[in-house]
Design an enzyme around this catalytic site. Structure first.
Site, PDB file in Angstrom:
ATOM      1  CG  HIS A 154      -2.028   0.991   1.139  1.00 50.94           C
ATOM      2  ND1 HIS A 154      -1.977   2.202   1.785  1.00 50.94           N
ATOM      3  CD2 HIS A 154      -3.214   0.976   0.465  1.00 50.94           C
ATOM      4  CE1 HIS A 154      -3.078   2.875   1.537  1.00 50.94           C
ATOM      5  NE2 HIS A 154      -3.846   2.161   0.740  1.00 50.94           N
ATOM      6  CG  ASP A 171      -6.791  -0.059  -0.491  1.00 54.22           C
ATOM      7  OD1 ASP A 171      -6.796   0.857   0.354  1.00 54.22           O
ATOM      8  OD2 ASP A 171      -6.200   0.037  -1.581  1.00 54.22           O
TER       9      ASP A 171
END
Length: 802
Positions: free
Chosen positions: A257, A411
């Site tokens: 991420h 996400d």
């Protein structure tokens, strides 16, 4: 009837003759009614245009029909109609006519009008207050999806019953509890007859129904465990903390991420923390609890340093009454919001969406194009955070892969929203108004939907065998990063095979899984699954999948074993060893094998009468090298199936004949990167690293085989997909011809898993070691002790906090 994705106005304009809008569900969803043939034709027409349309089973009768008999019956039952209260919101009479006589009274005319008139849900729902609790009283919670879509997130919608629910009584009582949790006092005493005291001595005791639950550890609460939130609310703190360490294999995926050159803790990671905190309080796993988040505010980002070990400490504070939570880091609040438990059976919206099978738009971006576009905007996602398989440029359509991890999956869904932003600006989520997660519904849908999981099916496990990979992982001799794919980042990777049943059909099956086979249920690729022969027990079937798949894959698919060749098979009394011996003898090959004791030698001679006693050698030393070269007049063997390590592996290599094939099924030397001398390849031999795991990673029609070799491999690249099909076919044909037969096994109860691992690690077993997952010993007996307290005595109860 049918539910279609049209506005009320479009419905009136587009409905063919004989079909009319019957229910105004929401702004862009209505229900239409009419003759079955015309409804089917209209649904087909809308689907061809890409408009959502789905038939509704109404038992061959539309809900809106002429009901003169109904009117006559109601007039007898309601001779003197009463005025309706102001809380009675009409969905059949337009609001402009609410003051007419027809709308004021609960009369026969009013109720008949309800039957024959369109349902005006959209306009009526505007009158429901923002913080209301809406209860659907019906035999099936059909309106839940409409209510949740049309009402604001502050409204709580509670269904009482559902047609396909296994236990509607439990669902009904759960709904009463949910109403109470949301601040409404239900009159539950009306559900049962109050007893009169004292009760007779023969009355069954409730004490046997009350049991202690010791499955969860709880901290002793003191004053330091409480804190005051920013809005002055008393919250429970210190119960759930998470140290973020990117070197931890379970958290390493977070490194993917990466935004604007920095590793940021994912916004969905905070949601997962709150979810796990609530689950701990409930004494359950997070996947057992369906939850809904609302009004989540992300105050600031948490920047992580990959080289700092524990680079962040996150603490979750949760108020049990209201569900308000705060997540703090470094003394400041980073996220706050609300979380509550919802009913898993409320997942009608998701079910409707998947059943609608939306067609992809004419233009879509590939995964590579999606993440190239996001990279331009500053999103440098990697690994699990690159889960979008394809998407429409406007972000209105996307296919997202499920890898078993909620944080990157959620996400990925947020990334689709980012993709739809016209401006190429770098944005981070700051608020989530509402998000509902129904884990069991999600897993069942992705398990049954071929587009989501490539056709995987759910199987209930009865027997789960152990394999050497499991033992090496459990003892630390094989690091998790030696496993293929992303298995190293997952929590449980033990178990490669199973024998059990398919719940939907009751079919007895056995199969292979890449991992997580030591479980009560598994998700299986049906192409790696076989039906159990009628004359086999489930225990028999559990001994077959891995050993014969490995043996066929090694000897036939990769080793190209030919009739009459000479084969060396190490650990012949083990599962793969016995399977390989059976296959080799069926081809008329001369078999050399090694064992660790005279007992195992006698076992092999009894099981395989065609074996020569002199060709069964000792695996405890390297003397087998000299013995084989002597017995073959210095030629050596054509194929060596090796599972030994270090100096015994080197000795095995030296037994290869000209053009020999070395098949390495062990993983120790491969994972340790031990070197192998190059001189052996002057004999034009090949070295194959046999990884059965590679067959689970087929993603394209053609790709190179996962092979480890030193020297020149002259074989052309195989088609992995065809290799997998070949293995499955070989095992199937072997069962028909009698080559594939169940192996002897030692069965351990599931509660004796540790003993089973130790027994297999000792090398004393013959054949397979199997865990009985569906063991009766796992079912606890229920005792019903009775205690009687005399009314004229006093009693002291100690351990009140226990």
């Amino acid at each position: 009837m049918a539910a279609v994705g049209l506005t009320w106005e479009d419905g009136h304009r587009r409905c063919p003759e004989g079909v009319f809008p019957a229910c105004h569900n929401s702004h862009d969803n209505i229900t239409v009614s009419g003759p079955k043939e015309k409804i089917q034709e209209f649904v087909r027409e809308l689907k061809e245009e890409g408009v959502f349309a789905k038939e509704v089973n109404s038992s061959k009768m539309a809900f809106h029909f002429a009901a003169e008999k109904f009117r006559c019956w109601l007039k007898k039952e309601i001779p003197s109609p009463r005025r309706r209260s102001q809380r009675w919101i009409s969905t059949s009479i337009p609001e402009s006519e609410w003051n007419t006589e027809r709308a004021i009274y609960s009369s026969a005319e009013y109720h008949v009008n309800n039957v024959v008139s369109p349902v005006l849900f959209q306009s009526a729902l505007k009158h429901i207050p923002e913080n209301a609790v809406v209860v659907e009283i019906a035999p099936h919670a059909l309106l839940m999806a409409i209510l949740k879509r049309s009402l604001p997130g502050t409204v709580t919608c509670v269904p009482l019953n559902k047609r396909n629910c296994d236990d509607n009584l439990k669902m009904f009582l759960t709904a009463i509890g949910e109403i109470y949790v949301n601040g409404k006092q239900a009159k539950v005493h009306r559900l049962f007859r109050l007893p009169s005291f004292p009760v007779p001595r023969g009355t069954p005791s409730l004490s046997s129904l009350v049991k202690w639950d010791h499955s969860t550890e709880w901290n002793v609460v003191n004053l330091q465990n409480f804190n005051i939130s920013q809005n002055g609310q008393l919250m429970m703190g210190g119960e759930f903390r998470r140290d973020v360490d990117l070197s931890d294999p379970d958290q390493a995926f977070i490194s993917g991420h990466n935004i604007d050159g920095r590793i940021l803790y994912p916004a969905t990671g905070y949601l997962r923390l709150a979810w796990e905190a609530l689950a701990k309080i409930q004494g359950k796993a997070a996947e057992e609890i369906p939850v809904e988040f609302s009004n989540v505010h992300l105050r600031r980002a948490t920047i992580l340093n990959a080289d700092a070990g524990v680079c962040a400490r996150l603490s979750v504070s949760l108020a049990l009454g209201s569900g308000q939570f705060e997540i703090s880091e470094g003394g400041g609040i980073v996220v706050d919001g609300a979380i509550r438990i919802v009913n898993e059976t409320d997942g009608l919206e998701a079910e409707t969406f998947l059943d609608s099978s939306p067609q992809p738009p004419s233009e879509t971006l590939t995964s590579k194009e999606v993440y190239r576009e996001l990279l331009i905007r500053g999103y440098e996602y990697r690994d699990l955070f690159q889960g979008i398989q394809c998407a429409a440029p406007d972000g209105r359509y996307a296919e997202v892969s499920w890898k078993g991890n909620w944080v990157p999956f959620l996400d990925n869904l947020l990334q689709v929203i980012i993709l739809g932003e016209e401006k190429r600006a770098l944005k981070l989520p700051t608020k989530i108004q509402r998000m509902r997660i129904l884990p069991q519904k999600h897993l069942s849908l992705v398990g049954d939907n071929s587009k989501a999981t490539d056709g995987e099916v759910i199987c209930n496990v009865e027997y789960a065998p152990l394999n050497f990979r499991d033992v090496m992982l459990a003892t630390g001799k094989l690091p998790p990063d030696a496993l293929p794919g992303d298995l190293a980042t997952q929590e449980c990777v033990l178990g490669l095979e199973f024998a059990g049943t398919v719940p939907s059909s009751g079919k007895r099956v056995m199969g292979l899984v890449p991992a997580k086979g030591l479980a009560t249920s598994v998700r299986v690729d049906p192409s790696f699954m076989w039906e159990v022969p009628e004359h086999w027990t489930m225990q028999d079937a559990a001994t077959v999948p891995v050993v014969y798949s490995t043996a066929y894959y090694s000897l036939i698919v990769r080793g190209r074993l030919q009739p009459g060749e000479t084969v060396l098979i190490h650990s012949g009394s083990g599962g793969v060893g016995q399977a390989a011996i059976a296959i080799s003898l069926s081809l008329g090959c001369r078999v050399f094998t090694t064992v660790g004791s005279d007992q195992k030698k006698e076992f092999l001679l009894k099981r395989f009468p065609k074996l020569n006693s002199d060709d069964i050698l000792n695996s405890r030393s390297t003397k087998f090298e000299v013995d084989i070269l002597q017995k073959t007049n210095g030629k050596g063997v054509d194929i060596a199936l090796n599972s030994l390590a270090e100096e015994k592996l080197q000795a095995t290599v030296r037994t290869l004949a000209e053009h020999g094939r070395f098949l390495e099924i062990g993983k120790f030397d491969l994972s340790q990167d031990h070197s192998l001398g190059m001189a052996i390849f002057l004999k034009n031999v090949t070295f194959h690293g046999i990884l059965l795991d590679a067959l689970f990673e087929v993603k394209h029609e053609k790709q190179a085989v996962n092979v480890t070799f030193h020297g020149i491999l002259l074989d052309a690249l195989f088609e992995v997909k065809h290799e997998k099909q070949a293995v499955v076919s070989l095992v199937q044909e072997g069962m028909k011809s009698g080559v594939v037969t169940p192996l002897p096994c030692t069965v351990f109860d599931a509660t004796e898993a540790e003993a089973a691992f130790r027994f297999m690690a000792s090398g004393k077993h013959l054949g397979k070691v199997v865990l009985s997952v569906a063991s009766p010993s796992l079912q606890k007996e229920i005792f019903a002790p009775r205690a009687y307290c005399r009314p004229d005595h006093s009693y002291i109860i100690t351990g009140g906090l226990g």
